[in-house]
Scaffold this motif. Structure first.
Motif, short mmCIF file in Angstrom:
data_model
loop_
_atom_site.label_atom_id
_atom_site.label_comp_id
_atom_site.label_asym_id
_atom_site.label_seq_id
_atom_site.Cartn_x
_atom_site.Cartn_y
_atom_site.Cartn_z
N ASN A 156 -11.76 -47.47 -116.48
CA ASN A 156 -10.79 -46.64 -115.75
C ASN A 156 -11.44 -45.61 -114.84
O ASN A 156 -11.14 -45.30 -113.74
CB ASN A 156 -9.72 -46.00 -116.73
CG ASN A 156 -8.68 -47.03 -116.98
OD1 ASN A 156 -8.53 -48.09 -116.46
ND2 ASN A 156 -7.92 -46.83 -117.90
N ASP B 115 0.86 -49.88 -113.77
CA ASP B 115 0.19 -49.29 -112.88
C ASP B 115 0.76 -48.52 -111.89
O ASP B 115 1.55 -48.85 -111.18
CB ASP B 115 -0.87 -50.00 -112.08
CG ASP B 115 -2.01 -49.38 -111.55
OD1 ASP B 115 -2.00 -48.16 -111.17
OD2 ASP B 115 -3.20 -49.79 -110.78
N ARG C 183 0.06 -46.12 -109.79
CA ARG C 183 -0.79 -45.65 -108.37
C ARG C 183 -0.32 -46.46 -107.30
O ARG C 183 -0.04 -47.66 -107.40
CB ARG C 183 -2.25 -45.87 -108.68
CG ARG C 183 -2.86 -44.96 -109.86
CD ARG C 183 -4.20 -45.41 -109.75
NE ARG C 183 -4.19 -46.73 -110.21
CZ ARG C 183 -5.56 -47.49 -110.19
NH1 ARG C 183 -6.72 -46.88 -109.74
NH2 ARG C 183 -5.36 -48.75 -110.32
N LYS D 167 -5.21 -45.53 -105.67
CA LYS D 167 -6.33 -46.36 -106.15
C LYS D 167 -7.58 -46.41 -105.45
O LYS D 167 -8.43 -46.03 -106.17
CB LYS D 167 -5.94 -47.90 -105.91
CG LYS D 167 -4.44 -48.43 -107.00
CD LYS D 167 -4.52 -49.75 -106.95
CE LYS D 167 -3.00 -50.23 -107.73
NZ LYS D 167 -2.67 -51.61 -107.43
N ASN E 110 -3.56 -46.76 -115.57
CA ASN E 110 -3.91 -47.54 -114.46
C ASN E 110 -3.86 -49.08 -114.76
O ASN E 110 -4.67 -49.84 -114.30
CB ASN E 110 -5.26 -47.27 -113.89
CG ASN E 110 -5.53 -46.06 -113.34
OD1 ASN E 110 -4.67 -45.23 -113.17
ND2 ASN E 110 -6.79 -45.74 -112.70
N GLY E 111 -2.68 -49.34 -115.35
CA GLY E 111 -2.59 -50.83 -115.80
C GLY E 111 -2.91 -51.20 -117.00
O GLY E 111 -2.79 -52.50 -117.26
#
Ligand code: ASP
Length: 462
Positions: A418, A288, A290, A295, A356-357
């Protein structure tokens, strides 16, 4: 009179209209009755006045979730009644006529609230009610919009959409198959597709060059929050394309699709990180990028992971493919693959899209020459006969002028999770299964009748 959708009432002030939908809430204020009506486009406050005696009597009988048709006049709300939190908070409908289309039992949970705290069993048993809630309506609309935008992008780029079979032969995608017994070939089974992988490659041999499909994929894997038996993927394959050009195409699609929907992307072009670097830096091939603030703002941080090792060792010391057996090694590693040596250092033209991971997609440039594909199977310990049994049809097809090609599959559920911030796959599928593998609303899996078993020549062992 024609029915008007609620979201259009804004432009109909002072007009007589007919609307229809579900009673969303009811408030009694002395003699006045306030009712909110909901349809798929929005919600509107309605008021029933006591001087309309007959209608008012009917209004008094209405309960949550009853289905009604209402005739009335669209009015501006008095200044002190304006609610800035409602989309249509400045107007209301003065009821002149009510037709009850259907009554409703009291729902097992509140439709006007958020159902995330209701037990999964209850929500899925009454999924059609759960889906009425704002959050679920929004999730399903986001999903539809995402798919529509992907389709539009691909059609604009001259892709063609082709469906591939649901009853098929098992593909070596690495998971357990769901199988379907054959009635006319007793003792034999079809498999449900884990992905359209081989068919899409055959479509490249068939000369379609740019294929896509919104494909269902079925895998008998352990159920987890982010994994169900069934998922949908945007499945894409292109001929005569380099890895670089292909990644640019997909990146262009993702960017256009999510930006059209109002989302912000952290970094463009998407960073490209080798598998080795990702493992060193993040300890995983999904990460991730961010900050905490990003987030909160719902920003999307995409990255490509490239340069994966082709093979990995199984628990019993055998080589197996790390991602996809149909991938093409890096050109400089082809001699080693053909010679069956230096296996641990063979790299593949495989790529994953991370967001995002999470892994939001994965694919590869494929081995389009039969010798290379055969060599992959040899490394994995299959002799010529076993390889022939498994992928003989593909090897044969490749002898008839298979173009170089590559593709990807993007997980629809993962992408929608997401976009919506949902943590559970079940929140972005209309009719998901329970964690126990039971279908929503309906009762599968269940036993077959004696007649069905007999026809299939299947005996159940206790
Ligand atoms: N078939 C792969 C999958 O479903 C994706 C691909 O390589 O196109 O994961």
């Amino acid at each position: 009179m024609e029915r008007t959708k609620i979201s259009e009432l804004e432009n109909r002030i002072s007009e007589k209209v007919k609307i229809a939908g579900w009673i969303n809430a009811r408030r009694d204020h002395g003699k006045l009755i306030f009712l909110d009506l909901r349809d798929s486009s929005g919600k509107i406050q309605m008021v029933s006045l006591p001087q309309k005696t007959e209608t008012h009597k009917i209004a008094d009988t209405l309960r949550d979730e009853w289905v009604v048709e209402i005739n009335g006049i669209v009015n501006k709300r008095p200044e002190k009644m304006i609610n800035p939190e409602e989309v249509l908070g400045k107007i209301e409908l003065e009821i002149s006529e009510i037709k009850v289309l259907n009554e409703a039992e009291t729902p097992p949970f509140e439709i006007s609230g958020d159902t995330s705290n209701i037990s999964e069993e209850t929500r899925l048993k009454y999924r059609y009610l759960d889906l009425r809630t704002d959050r679920m309506q929004k999730n399903m609309k986001t999903r539809s919009q995402f798919i529509q935008n992907c389709r539009e992008y691909l059609f604009n780029k001259k892709f063609i959409e082709i469906e591939t079979p649901i009853l098929t032969e098992s593909t070596p995608e690495g998971s357990r198959d769901f199988v379907v017994p054959s009635r006319i070939h007793p003792g034999k089974f079809y498999a449900l597709p884990q992905s359209p992988q081989q068919y899409k490659q055959l479509l490249m041999v068939a000369g379609f060059e740019q294929y896509f499909q919104i494909a269902r994929a079925v895998r008998d894997e352990d159920l987890r929050a982010d994994r169900g038996f069934e998922h949908t993927q945007i499945d894409i394959e292109v001929s005569f394309v380099s890895q670089d050009n292909f990644l640019n195409l997909i990146e262009g699609m993702m960017t256009e699709v999510v930006e059209k929907m109002g989302y912000k992307i952290k970094e463009k072009p998407f960073p490209r990180i080798s598998y080795k670097e990702a493992m060193e830096k993040y300890g995983a091939d999904k990460f991730d990028l961010r900050t905490d603030k990003e987030k909160e703002e719902g920003i999307l941080a995409y990255a490509w992971v490239v340069d994966f090792p082709f093979f990995e060792k199984t628990a019993d010391g055998q080589w197996t493919f790390s991602h996809n057996p149909f991938s093409m090694p890096k050109p400089e590693n082809v001699p080693d693959l053909l010679a069956g040596k230096n296996i641990e250092n063979i790299m593949t033209q495989q790529y994953d899209l991370v967001c995002n991971g999470f892994e939001s997609g994965g694919g590869s440039i494929r081995a389009h020459q039969p010798e290379i594909l055969k060599a992959v199977y040899k490394v994995m310990g299959f002799n010529d006969k076993e390889t022939e049994e498994r992928i003989g049809h593909l090897l044969e097809a490749f002898t008839y002028g298979a173009p170089p090609h590559g593709g990807i599959a993007l997980g629809v559920e993962r992408n929608i999770m997401n976009l919506t911030g949902e943590l559970n796959l079940r929140e972005v599928q209309a009719f998901p299964m329970t964690r126990g593998g039971q279908t929503a609303v309906m009762k599968a899996p269940k036993e077959l009748t004696k007649e069905q078993l007999k026809e299939l020549k299947i005996k159940i062992e206790n």
